[in-house]
Design a protein around this motif. Structure first.
Motif, PDB file in Angstrom:
ATOM      1  N   PRO A 149       3.890 -63.524 -38.490  1.00  0.00           N
ATOM      2  CA  PRO A 149       4.724 -62.529 -38.319  1.00  0.00           C
ATOM      3  C   PRO A 149       6.393 -62.546 -38.006  1.00  0.00           C
ATOM      4  O   PRO A 149       7.161 -62.598 -37.805  1.00  0.00           O
ATOM      5  CB  PRO A 149       4.367 -60.883 -37.967  1.00  0.00           C
ATOM      6  N   LEU A 150       5.926 -63.679 -36.501  1.00  0.00           N
ATOM      7  CA  LEU A 150       7.431 -63.928 -35.968  1.00  0.00           C
ATOM      8  C   LEU A 150       8.111 -64.986 -36.054  1.00  0.00           C
ATOM      9  O   LEU A 150       9.533 -65.205 -36.191  1.00  0.00           O
ATOM     10  CB  LEU A 150       7.124 -64.085 -34.203  1.00  0.00           C
ATOM     11  N   GLY A 151       7.452 -65.616 -36.410  1.00  0.00           N
ATOM     12  CA  GLY A 151       8.034 -67.484 -36.976  1.00  0.00           C
ATOM     13  C   GLY A 151       8.146 -68.152 -35.589  1.00  0.00           C
ATOM     14  O   GLY A 151       7.758 -67.342 -34.962  1.00  0.00           O
ATOM     15  N   TRP A 152       8.129 -69.588 -36.185  1.00  0.00           N
ATOM     16  CA  TRP A 152       8.137 -70.631 -34.764  1.00  0.00           C
ATOM     17  C   TRP A 152       8.785 -70.773 -34.018  1.00  0.00           C
ATOM     18  O   TRP A 152       8.539 -70.795 -32.931  1.00  0.00           O
ATOM     19  CB  TRP A 152       7.935 -72.240 -35.801  1.00  0.00           C
ATOM     20  N   LEU A 153      10.065 -70.660 -34.245  1.00  0.00           N
ATOM     21  CA  LEU A 153      11.404 -70.108 -33.355  1.00  0.00           C
ATOM     22  C   LEU A 153      10.870 -69.454 -32.065  1.00  0.00           C
ATOM     23  O   LEU A 153      10.990 -69.852 -30.968  1.00  0.00           O
ATOM     24  CB  LEU A 153      12.551 -69.771 -34.128  1.00  0.00           C
ATOM     25  N   LEU A 154      10.438 -67.887 -32.371  1.00  0.00           N
ATOM     26  CA  LEU A 154      10.563 -66.980 -31.441  1.00  0.00           C
ATOM     27  C   LEU A 154       8.645 -67.417 -31.179  1.00  0.00           C
ATOM     28  O   LEU A 154       8.802 -66.869 -29.787  1.00  0.00           O
ATOM     29  CB  LEU A 154       9.873 -65.261 -32.322  1.00  0.00           C
ATOM     30  N   SER A 155       7.492 -67.572 -31.559  1.00  0.00           N
ATOM     31  CA  SER A 155       6.167 -68.100 -31.052  1.00  0.00           C
ATOM     32  C   SER A 155       6.247 -69.188 -30.751  1.00  0.00           C
ATOM     33  O   SER A 155       5.539 -68.867 -29.393  1.00  0.00           O
ATOM     34  CB  SER A 155       5.601 -67.477 -32.031  1.00  0.00           C
ATOM     35  N   GLY A 156       7.009 -70.089 -30.801  1.00  0.00           N
ATOM     36  CA  GLY A 156       6.708 -71.098 -30.131  1.00  0.00           C
ATOM     37  C   GLY A 156       7.891 -70.798 -28.505  1.00  0.00           C
ATOM     38  O   GLY A 156       7.303 -71.410 -27.137  1.00  0.00           O
TER      39      GLY A 156
END
Length: 167
Positions: free
Chosen positions: A109-116
Motif C-alpha cells: 500500500p505505501l510502496g518501497w520509498l515510504l515503507s523502506g
C-alpha cells in the motif's frame, strides 16, 4: 568437561544461533539464485547479481560471527554465584522484527520509498539510535538511493504504492 559443567560448553555459546541462521539464509539464497530461471533477453549484470552478493555476504558474515562466538564465549559462572552477562537484547530484537513485519504489511500500500524508509528508521530506533529526526532524513535518503539503484541501475521497478505516478 566435568559433570558439574554439563551443557556449559553450549550454554556459553548460544550466540551461535545467529550465525547458523545467517548461514542457512545464505545457503537458501545460493540455492534460489542457482535455480533461478533467467530469460535469455536479460541484460548484464542480470537478476542473479544482487541475490548472489547477498548470499555471499550472509555466508561470510555467518563465518565471521561464528568464529567470534567460538573464540570469545560467554564467561562461565563463578563459584560465588555470579551470573554471566547475557549478550541478547530481546527488546532490540523484538523492535527489529516488529519493524520488519510492519514493512512487509506496508510495502504494497505505501510502496518501497515510504515503507523502506520506515524499515530503516524502525531498525535504527530498535538498535538504540536516539536521533529520530536524523534517522528519518537518513532513512529517506537510503530508501531513495535503493529506489534509484533498482530503477535506474538495474531497470527494475519497486512497488510505487501511494506515490504511483509521482515519479
Amino acid at each position: 568437561m566435568t559433570t558439574t559443567d554439563s551443557g556449559g560448553y553450549l550454554r556459553r555459546r548460544t550466540g551461535l544461533v545467529v550465525p547458523v541462521l545467517l548461514l542457512c539464509t545464505g545457503i537458501a539464497l545460493t540455492a534460489g539464485t542457482l535455480t533461478m530461471e533467467v530469460p535469455s533477453s536479460a541484460a548484464a549484470p542480470g537478476p542473479r547479481l544482487f541475490p548472489a552478493v547477498v548470499a555471499v555476504a550472509c555466508v561470510v558474515f555467518a563465518v565471521l560471527l561464528g568464529i567470534d562466538v567460538l573464540r570469545r564465549p560467554e564467561p562461565a559462572e563463578t563459584g560465588d554465584g555470579d551470573k554471566t552477562r547475557i549478550r541478547s537484547n530481546h527488546r532490540a530484537l523484538a523492535g527489529a522484527v516488529g519493524t520488519l513485519v510492519v514493512f512487509i504489511a506496508a510495502l504494497d500500500p505505501l510502496g518501497w520509498l515510504l515503507s523502506g524508509a520506515l524499515l530503516f528508521w524502525g531498525v535504527a530506533r530498535a538498535l538504540g539510535s536516539r536521533r529520530p529526526a536524523f534517522d528519518a532524513v537518513l532513512s529517506i535518503a537510503i530508501s531513495s538511493a535503493v529506489q534509484l539503484a533498482f530503477s535506474a541501475g538495474l531497470g527494475l521497478n519497486l512497488p510505487p504504492g501511494l506515490l504511483a505516478g509521482v515519479f
